[in-house]
Design a protein around this motif. Structure first.
Motif, short mmCIF file in Angstrom:
data_model
loop_
_atom_site.label_atom_id
_atom_site.label_comp_id
_atom_site.label_asym_id
_atom_site.label_seq_id
_atom_site.Cartn_x
_atom_site.Cartn_y
_atom_site.Cartn_z
N UNK A 10 5.40 3.67 4.07
CA UNK A 10 4.23 4.26 3.43
C UNK A 10 3.15 3.18 3.36
N UNK A 11 1.98 3.49 3.86
CA UNK A 11 0.84 2.57 3.79
C UNK A 11 -0.17 3.13 2.78
N UNK A 12 -0.62 2.28 1.87
CA UNK A 12 -1.53 2.70 0.80
C UNK A 12 -2.76 1.80 0.81
N UNK A 72 -6.56 0.72 -1.03
CA UNK A 72 -7.30 0.65 -2.30
C UNK A 72 -6.39 0.55 -3.52
N UNK A 73 -5.18 -0.01 -3.34
CA UNK A 73 -4.29 -0.24 -4.47
C UNK A 73 -4.20 -1.73 -4.84
N UNK A 74 -4.52 -2.59 -3.89
CA UNK A 74 -4.34 -4.03 -4.09
C UNK A 74 -5.16 -4.57 -5.27
N UNK A 75 -6.37 -4.04 -5.46
CA UNK A 75 -7.21 -4.56 -6.54
C UNK A 75 -6.70 -4.15 -7.92
N UNK A 76 -5.72 -3.24 -7.97
CA UNK A 76 -5.14 -2.83 -9.25
C UNK A 76 -3.94 -3.70 -9.64
N UNK A 117 -5.78 -16.84 -3.41
CA UNK A 117 -5.86 -15.85 -2.34
C UNK A 117 -6.72 -14.65 -2.73
N UNK A 118 -7.18 -13.98 -1.68
CA UNK A 118 -7.91 -12.72 -1.84
C UNK A 118 -7.03 -11.61 -1.25
N UNK A 119 -7.03 -10.47 -1.91
CA UNK A 119 -6.17 -9.39 -1.46
C UNK A 119 -6.78 -8.66 -0.26
N UNK A 120 -5.89 -8.15 0.58
CA UNK A 120 -6.31 -7.30 1.69
C UNK A 120 -6.42 -5.86 1.19
N UNK A 121 -6.83 -4.95 2.07
CA UNK A 121 -7.05 -3.56 1.65
C UNK A 121 -5.82 -2.68 1.80
N UNK A 122 -4.76 -3.21 2.45
CA UNK A 122 -3.62 -2.36 2.80
C UNK A 122 -2.34 -2.92 2.19
N UNK A 123 -1.54 -2.03 1.61
CA UNK A 123 -0.19 -2.38 1.14
C UNK A 123 0.80 -1.46 1.85
N UNK A 137 4.86 -0.17 2.23
CA UNK A 137 6.19 -0.07 1.63
C UNK A 137 7.18 0.45 2.67
N UNK A 138 8.32 -0.25 2.80
CA UNK A 138 9.33 0.14 3.79
C UNK A 138 10.67 0.33 3.11
#
Length: 399
Positions: free
Chosen positions: A4-6, A8-12, A20-26, A28-29
């Motif tokens: 599952x790729x999500x 706009x969750x990293x900034x939460x 480090x700076x977060x990327x836009x994609x998280x 889950x496997x």
């Protein structure tokens, strides 16, 4: 296999992983009906961050509530993507940090410089031990040598702490040596503050000199207690606010941005000490220009005052300038000529501080030089007399 790729969750999610700076994609496997205890997974992330940033492959540690890189590593990457390889399944992402500025040349300069500094500081403390009773004849000379011995001791401990590769021994040791370096260098600057303020007091308040007991009491508070309070309060503050006190990769304090980050618990006190020392230098020089020796002063105090002026005038730019260059590294952009100059200047000045202290605190003081010459001459004379007596005894027995 389910993934599952999500977006706009990293900034939460909390992020205390390095700087480090977060990327836009998280991503889950999960794996169903898993029979083997070992697993290896590769993840290909699009590289949307600037090329100057360094990627870290991380997963979300549910027990700590933060990102971790245990079991994950960057396999390879280019301008378009970053490929991560992990030996477990969970929620993955890529964090970007400023690129490592260390080079082989800088590492070599640091190791050689710290080695030279440690040797010079050991020599300096040995010389002080040998000539202590001879050079400490007045209160002013006692103040001077007490302060400079503490400066050398804490600088020696700080240099030894920097040489230890604490990041290889785990987080507990990394925290321990971060606290040690923070404490030792703060204590070194605190004793420089004691030295300069004491000199100003002695030159201005000629008829009300400091008593030895008063100086030792006040200096102990400034040189020992204050650094402990600063280090302890900064660690408790970071722990209470959920911010990281140290970087697990460098085992040193963290800089996030201006006035944000644990490094300011070091930079702000050091800046205050440097400013006070510069002010003290101006006051001392003006006072000495108006009157070479204050009325009622002894010639020994005059020579001691000159020695303290040399130490304060020479060591304040060396010690203070070192960390000014270090702070500049945090603000300048990598690749610019100013960044390169600041990087090499910081490394050279920081690594060879022990050599500068040996030169200014030992070789540049006439009284210490004279006492060392007397000790060397006395030792040589004793050896010659011992050899002569041995020869005479042997000759008599043979005869």
């Amino acid at each position: 296999m389910k993934t599952v790729a999500i977006k706009n969750l990293m900034d939460k999610l909390k992020n205390n992983f390095h700087e480090t700076q977060y990327a836009s994609l998280i991503l889950s496997a999960t794996l169903e009906d898993k029979n083997s205890s070992s697993v290896k997974i590769e993840l290909d992330f699009p590289r949307i961050q600037p090329n100057g940033n360094k990627p870290y492959c991380v997963f979300w540690n549910t027990s700590k509530g933060d990102w971790s890189d245990v079991g994950c590593a960057v396999k390879y990457g280019d301008a378009d993507s970053t490929v991560c390889e992990c030996n477990h399944l969970t929620s993955f992402s890529v964090l970007m940090a400023k690129e490592n500025i260390s080079t082989d040349d800088l590492d070599m300069i640091t190791k050689v410089g710290l080695g030279v500094s440690i040797c010079c500081l050991v020599i300096f403390l040995t010389v002080e031990y040998l000539v202590w009773s001879a050079v400490v004849q007045s209160n002013l000379s006692h103040f001077r040598h007490t302060a400079i011995v503490n400066i050398a001791t804490f600088l020696l401990l700080g240099d030894c702490s920097f040489l230890v590769p604490a990041e290889k021994f785990g987080e507990d040791w990394c925290l321990f040596f971060t606290v040690c370096k923070h404490l030792f260098f703060l204590a070194m600057f605190s004793w420089m503050l004691c030295l300069s303020v004491m000199l100003v007091h002695q030159l201005i308040f000629v008829f009300n000199p400091l008593r030895k007991r008063v100086f030792m009491f006040l200096s102990s508070i400034v040189g020992y207690v204050c650094p402990i309070l600063i280090v302890g309060s900064s660690y408790v503050f970071c722990k209470y606010t959920g911010k990281k006190y140290y970087d697990t990769e460098t085992c040193w304090l963290i800089f996030e941005r201006l006035l944000v980050g644990s490094i300011h618990a070091f930079l702000l006190p050091v800046g205050a000490v440097i400013f006070t020392n510069l002010f003290s230098m101006v006051v001392v020089i003006v006072t000495l220009l108006k009157s070479s020796v204050p009325d009622g002063s002894k010639s020994d105090d005059k020579e001691t005052a000159k020695g303290i002026v040399k130490v304060v005038v020479l060591l304040t730019p060396v010690f203070g300038g070192t960390w000014i260059f270090g702070f500049a590294l945090l603000l300048l952009n990598r690749g610019t000529p100013l960044f390169t100059v600041a990087n090499y200047s910081f490394t050279i000045l920081n690594s060879f501080q022990g050599l500068f202290l040996l030169i200014t605190g030992c070789f540049a003081e006439k009284k210490v030089r004279d006492e060392m010459i007397k000790l060397i001459m006395a030792k040589s004379k004793g050896k010659m007399e011992s050899t002569k007596n041995f020869t005479s005894t042997t000759y008599t027995k043979d005869k």
